[in-house]
Design a protein around this motif. Sequence first.
Motif, PDB file in Angstrom:
ATOM      1  N   GLU A  40       0.840  -1.210   0.000  1.00 17.90           N
ATOM      2  CA  GLU A  40       0.000   0.000   0.000  1.00 17.90           C
ATOM      3  C   GLU A  40       0.865   1.245   0.000  1.00 17.90           C
ATOM      4  O   GLU A  40       0.365   2.354  -0.181  1.00 17.90           O
ATOM      5  CB  GLU A  40      -0.914  -0.008   1.232  1.00 17.90           C
ATOM      6  N   THR A  41       2.165   1.071   0.275  1.00 20.41           N
ATOM      7  CA  THR A  41       3.086   2.211   0.315  1.00 20.41           C
ATOM      8  C   THR A  41       4.286   1.905  -0.598  1.00 20.41           C
ATOM      9  O   THR A  41       4.476   0.752  -0.999  1.00 20.41           O
ATOM     10  CB  THR A  41       3.576   2.450   1.769  1.00 20.41           C
ATOM     11  N   PRO A  42       5.115   2.914  -0.921  1.00 17.90           N
ATOM     12  CA  PRO A  42       6.214   2.713  -1.873  1.00 17.90           C
ATOM     13  C   PRO A  42       7.318   1.782  -1.350  1.00 17.90           C
ATOM     14  O   PRO A  42       7.520   1.637  -0.147  1.00 17.90           O
ATOM     15  CB  PRO A  42       6.764   4.127  -2.074  1.00 17.90           C
ATOM     16  N   SER A  43       8.030   1.190  -2.299  1.00 18.06           N
ATOM     17  CA  SER A  43       9.166   0.315  -1.979  1.00 18.06           C
ATOM     18  C   SER A  43      10.449   0.874  -2.570  1.00 18.06           C
ATOM     19  O   SER A  43      10.418   1.635  -3.548  1.00 18.06           O
ATOM     20  CB  SER A  43       8.936  -1.081  -2.575  1.00 18.06           C
ATOM     21  N   VAL A  44      11.570   0.455  -1.995  1.00 18.91           N
ATOM     22  CA  VAL A  44      12.880   0.854  -2.516  1.00 18.91           C
ATOM     23  C   VAL A  44      13.725  -0.402  -2.700  1.00 18.91           C
ATOM     24  O   VAL A  44      13.925  -1.176  -1.758  1.00 18.91           O
ATOM     25  CB  VAL A  44      13.611   1.806  -1.543  1.00 18.91           C
ATOM     26  N   LEU A  45      14.191  -0.590  -3.932  1.00 19.32           N
ATOM     27  CA  LEU A  45      15.009  -1.765  -4.239  1.00 19.32           C
ATOM     28  C   LEU A  45      16.409  -1.303  -4.629  1.00 19.32           C
ATOM     29  O   LEU A  45      16.556  -0.412  -5.470  1.00 19.32           O
ATOM     30  CB  LEU A  45      14.351  -2.543  -5.385  1.00 19.32           C
TER      31      LEU A  45
END
Length: 441
Positions: A40-45
């Motif tokens: 539901e919220t942003p991700s960082v890869l």
Amino acid sequence: MGAMTDLLYVAGGNPLSGEITVRGAKNFVSKAMVAALLGETPSVLRNVPQIRDVAVVTGLLQLHGVRVEADEAAGTLHLDPTDVESAHVADIDAHAGSSRIPILFCGPLLHRLGEAFIPDLGGCRIGDRPINYHLDILRQFGAVVDKRENGIRITAPQRLQGTKIALPYPSVGATEQLLLTAVRAEGITELSNAAIEPEIMDLINVLQKMGAIISVATDRVIRIEGVDRLVGYQHTSLSDRIEAASWASAALATGGDIYVRGATQPEMTTFLNTFRKVGGEFAIDDEGIRFYHPGGDLRSITLETDVHPGFMTDWQQPLVVALTQATGLSIVHETVYENRFGFVDALRGMGATIQVYKECLGGRPCRFGQRNFYHSAVISGPTPLAAADIEVPDLRGGFSHLIAALAAKGTSAVRGISLIDRGYEHFGDKLLALGADISRD
Ligand SMILES: CC(=O)N[C@H]1[C@@H](OP(=O)(O)OP(=O)(O)OC[C@H]2O[C@@H](n3ccc(=O)[nH]c3=O)[C@H](O)[C@@H]2O)O[C@H](CO)[C@@H](O)[C@@H]1O
Ligand SMILES: C=C(OP(=O)(O)O)C(=O)O
């Protein structure tokens, strides 16, 4: 070297030597990008390589309303899926490009939108590569699958329901399909005969960070307790063990010495054992692995590809090139794909002595025995290799042809090299850094 044309001239016969860096695994990064859709919220890869499969999945995510920001030099992707519902159109005109990843969009899109259209898949032509396990899994969760002309339409009339499934074969993609679908399904899902490749374990790490409850038992049984919501993750990809092994095979085949910064031991144990048996040497430190040919003769071996923790099928093709330089008869039995020896025709044309057989040679019988598949190879060496005109057949086969051209005397013309961009980051620059004599048209 920047963007390359599709033809590369390779003047071979010199050892590759020097240092290159390997970043995140193609076979994990693309899946972690899909997992971001579930949050539901942003991700960082992080540790994301600049390869075409990442570009293809970025394009697909954007089509579905995910905002993707990339810092390519740093290898960081910000994936913001908060607009997926508002971006939704029923008949999205998506293309699989060269990738097999779109099939993994099913679970996340069904959870978010209740429907999905999946275009016909790309990926390497190394066998039939059906998706029957994927579709069976989705149906068992309660999805309705409708085959269309250019792909499949999938709908979920109600919330997907946890289920109990046994895979006929430990398929990597089907295991990932199940994980990406079960984490938000209602209730408990149990998968037996699951694949447990390191890239799958890292996907489980990501899903756990997002809020999933997943346990992996020693007997290949994975159990998932569905949850109502997942959030974004921050994660650094594991290293690409296939690319690392490819450079190791290039060092062996050319009599060279390559330090692969970023290569990691735990995911490569089986490859390292085999590399040592062939006569290659390696030195492991905290930053990477140095692979080198110590001089003297290489030894022939008997080898069987298998699911993890066995010898990975994607390591097979590059290593076969090195085996053409080993003394005696090597036997390689490919048990994962029925048609992964097409690339040896070109090696034969360069002087290698390789015979392919329909029988299961060298070990236990596999699924492909007594059928019409040339899935065993006998390699007799050492044979000098001579330059040739070569057409790249698939990703690993193509890299193997490059290795053969680098080991061969004379100048080869290798066509179709852009296929290699799908899984090898900046390989032209890396070859130059290792002293290869290559030039574009
Ligand atoms: C993008 C990615 O991660 N690709 C990797 C993934 O491919 P992929 O996930 O496609 O490979 P699978 O493990 O699913 O395939 C293994 C075998 O199962 C068969 N099968 C698979 C699914 C299905 O529905 N029906 C079926 O019969 C395949 O034809 C093949 O013979 O794992 C393979 C095995 O480690 C690697 O070679 C690929 O590099
Ligand atoms: C077979 C491979 O990849 P894909 O599944 O993406 O075709 C590979 O990486 O060697």
